[in-house]
Scaffold this active site. Structure first.
Site, PDB file in Angstrom:
ATOM      1  N   LYS A  67      48.427  17.659  -5.744  1.00 30.06           N
ATOM      2  CA  LYS A  67      47.176  17.132  -6.275  1.00 30.06           C
ATOM      3  C   LYS A  67      47.284  17.080  -7.807  1.00 30.06           C
ATOM      4  CE  LYS A  67      46.093  18.144  -1.905  1.00 30.06           C
ATOM      5  NZ  LYS A  67      45.856  19.473  -1.371  1.00 30.06           N
ATOM      6  N   ASP A 126      42.258  28.974  -5.733  1.00 29.78           N
ATOM      7  CA  ASP A 126      42.983  27.872  -5.085  1.00 29.78           C
ATOM      8  C   ASP A 126      42.831  26.686  -6.035  1.00 29.78           C
ATOM      9  OD1 ASP A 126      43.733  25.643  -3.637  1.00 29.78           O
ATOM     10  OD2 ASP A 126      42.669  26.202  -1.808  1.00 29.78           O
ATOM     11  N   TYR A 162      71.366  27.434  -7.148  1.00 30.68           N
ATOM     12  CA  TYR A 162      70.641  28.215  -6.136  1.00 30.68           C
ATOM     13  C   TYR A 162      69.856  29.346  -6.801  1.00 30.68           C
ATOM     14  CZ  TYR A 162      69.807  30.451  -1.612  1.00 30.68           C
ATOM     15  OH  TYR A 162      69.224  30.980  -0.495  1.00 30.68           O
ATOM     16  N   ALA A 174      44.296  23.562  -6.458  1.00 28.43           N
ATOM     17  CA  ALA A 174      44.812  22.214  -6.186  1.00 28.43           C
ATOM     18  C   ALA A 174      44.246  21.180  -7.168  1.00 28.43           C
ATOM     19  CB  ALA A 174      44.499  21.812  -4.746  1.00 28.43           C
ATOM     20  N   HIS A 186      42.207  14.893  15.184  1.00 25.60           N
ATOM     21  CA  HIS A 186      42.109  13.642  14.414  1.00 25.60           C
ATOM     22  C   HIS A 186      43.461  13.006  14.123  1.00 25.60           C
ATOM     23  CE1 HIS A 186      42.358  16.978  11.581  1.00 25.60           C
ATOM     24  NE2 HIS A 186      42.889  16.157  10.702  1.00 25.60           N
ATOM     25  N   PHE A 188      39.608  25.688   2.033  1.00 28.66           N
ATOM     26  CA  PHE A 188      40.179  24.444   2.533  1.00 28.66           C
ATOM     27  C   PHE A 188      40.667  24.696   3.966  1.00 28.66           C
ATOM     28  CE2 PHE A 188      43.841  21.445   2.797  1.00 28.66           C
ATOM     29  CZ  PHE A 188      43.079  20.297   2.833  1.00 28.66           C
ATOM     30  N   ASP A 189      40.827  23.639   4.777  1.00 30.52           N
ATOM     31  CA  ASP A 189      41.119  23.889   6.204  1.00 30.52           C
ATOM     32  C   ASP A 189      42.434  24.622   6.442  1.00 30.52           C
ATOM     33  OD1 ASP A 189      42.689  21.669   5.729  1.00 30.52           O
ATOM     34  OD2 ASP A 189      41.635  20.348   7.109  1.00 30.52           O
TER      35      ASP A 189
END
Ligand code: PLP
Length: 461
Positions: A258, A215, A73, A217, A449, A125-126
């Site tokens: 990614k 960011d 832990y 990714a 979507h 990014f969204d």
């Protein structure tokens, strides 16, 4: 390209059979799924190009490291192994694991932003935009103009517009607690940012004392594009380019699903110890104790190995060539695509594919549906379904582009799989005059979507 190997730079050690289905089955399944490909079971899909997020194959070295994991832990050996890899690559001394990218965003937004704050980026990014707006701050996008033209061949269409950034900083001075760059620009088609642009953005933000976060990714793909396309960078290894980029920033966050080459995971890395303390408080509340955050010990081990594999030049040459070759085949068959092809996906331009179909019939969704029926290929609509909105009066507002994204999972499909995908796309293109549009029969108010229900329009409707 100097690093190119004319085949996949790995051999296959574990395999999973691909579902082979009949057209009659696909027609029935799609009808049962209400023409929404998110509703299909994965075993009804032959080649799955829905997303490159967490869908890649891990290496023998990663699986081996996972067996050695420490699941303690507090203070697990696996945490220190990941921290060492992140320090080595980013040069940032402080790091917390998160369960994926959006958890990192939620924490950063909560800790760094206030109601009404402004947060510029090339493009958010969204999930980043949604997390910024969730704390009632503003997510602003300052990408260069060329990014909006699907046929403009600018080599770094992910770049920030420096003039607009300077004007923006002057206008909002004192109200910008965070500025970002997304590498590569996912929302803009996986387009890279040049090293010169990162340097210039960093210099401007440092002069103004504004914290600068990346960011990351798909940062490894971005570094490879810099090596291939930017003057003076051709001799440098992707990891050296990455280290320079990180040296220009105050912090970063990663969706490790990614370029981290893992199925789940993420992290925040940074230099400022006061900010780190605040992040840890929020992390403990929402993710977990700082030496595991949202990750299992075995996922931290897999990521510590995957970060280096993601920067390997032969891997990157193969990865970028795969996307490029799929795009080139589709284009040679007449299929209109977004260019230049980015790092992780090929985008079909539905407007040019179906110029006569009204946007209200969801042409990109119609192409996606047709590619599934024709060959069992699952793609994703990035257009009027994903970004369209019904206004108060019930009429639809549509986005500028209607795209079908063919997203490439990492190290998962061979070039013969992708040649098959190109053939399916070309066959659908040849039958384009027979494609029918769709209408939404039921949809939630936001992120429709994922769960919308569709019906095919009757011919002549
Ligand atoms: C995927 C992604 C995210 C969000 O990460 P998740 O792991 O899906 O939560 C953020 N930014 C970019 C650029 C991404 O591609």
């Amino acid at each position: 390209m100097n690093n190119e190997v004319p085949f996949e730079p790995f051999r296959i050690k574990t395999i999973e059979p691909i579902p082979i289905t009949s057209r009659a089955e696909r027609v029935r399944w799609l009808h049962e799924a209400d023409y929404n490909l998110f509703r299909l079971r994965a075993e009804q899909v032959t080649i799955d190009l829905l997303t490159d997020s967490g869908t890649g194959a891990m290496s023998a070295a990663q699986w081996g490291a996972m067996l050695q994991a420490d699941e303690s832990y507090a203070g697990a050996r696996s945490f220190y192994r990941l921290q060492e890899a992140v320090r080595d690559i980013t040069g940032m001394p402080l790091m917390v694991p998160t369960h994926q990218g959006r958890a990192a965003e939620q924490i950063l937004c909560h800790v760094m932003l206030q109601v009404g704050s402004r947060v510029p980026s090339n493009q958010h990014f969204d999930t980043t935009g949604a997390n910024i707006e969730a704390v009632r701050a503003h997510a602003d996008e300052l990408v260069i103009e060329e990014a909006h033209d699907p046929q403009n061949l600018h080599p770094f269409k992910g770049n920030m517009d420096l003039d607009r950034l300077a004007a923006y900083v002057a206008e909002h001075r004192g109200n910008i607690p965070l500025a970002c760059l997304t590498l590569t620009n996912n929302s803009g088609g996986g387009q890279p940012v040049s090293l010169a642009n990162v340097r210039a953005v960093s210099a401007l933000l440092r002069r103004e004392g504004i914290p600068f976060f990346l960011d990351i990714a798909r940062y490894a793909e971005n570094c490879y594009f810099i090596q291939q396309r930017e003057a003076g960078q051709e001799g440098r290894a992707p990891i050296e380019i990455a280290r320079e980029i990180f040296s220009l920033a105050d912090g970063c966050w990663m969706s490790a699903k990614k370029d981290g080459l893992v199925n789940i995971g993420g992290f925040i890395a940074l230099r400022d110890s006061n900010l780190y303390d605040q992040i840890c408080q929020r992390l403990i509340l929402t993710e977990g104790f700082p030496t595991y955050g949202g990750m299992a010990g075995y996922s931290m081990e897999a990521l510590a190995v995957g970060l280096y594999e993601g920067l390997d030049e032969h891997y990157l040459a193969y990865r970028i060539a795969q996307a490029h070759d799929l795009g080139a085949r589709l284009k040679a068959g007449g299929v209109p695509i977004l260019e230049p092809v980015g790092g992780h996906a090929v985008y079909i331009d539905a407007r040019r594919f179906l110029p006569a179909m009204p946007q209200s019939y969801f042409p990109a969704q119609a192409i996606s549906v047709a590619m599934y029926i024709e060959g069992g290929v699952r793609t994703v609509e990035i257009g009027s379904v994903m970004f369209g909105r019904s206004d108060e009066a019930g009429s639809e507002q549509f986005p500028a582009l209607d795209l079908v994204r063919l997203t490439l999972p990492r190290r998962t499909y061979t070039s013969s799989h992708l040649n098959y995908v190109a053939d399916v796309g070309i066959r659908v293109y040849k039958q384009r005059s027979a494609l029918v549009g769709l209408r939404i029969t039921q949809a939630p108010p936001a992120l429709r979507h994922f769960t919308a229900y569709f019906a095919q329009l009757e011919v002549g409707e």
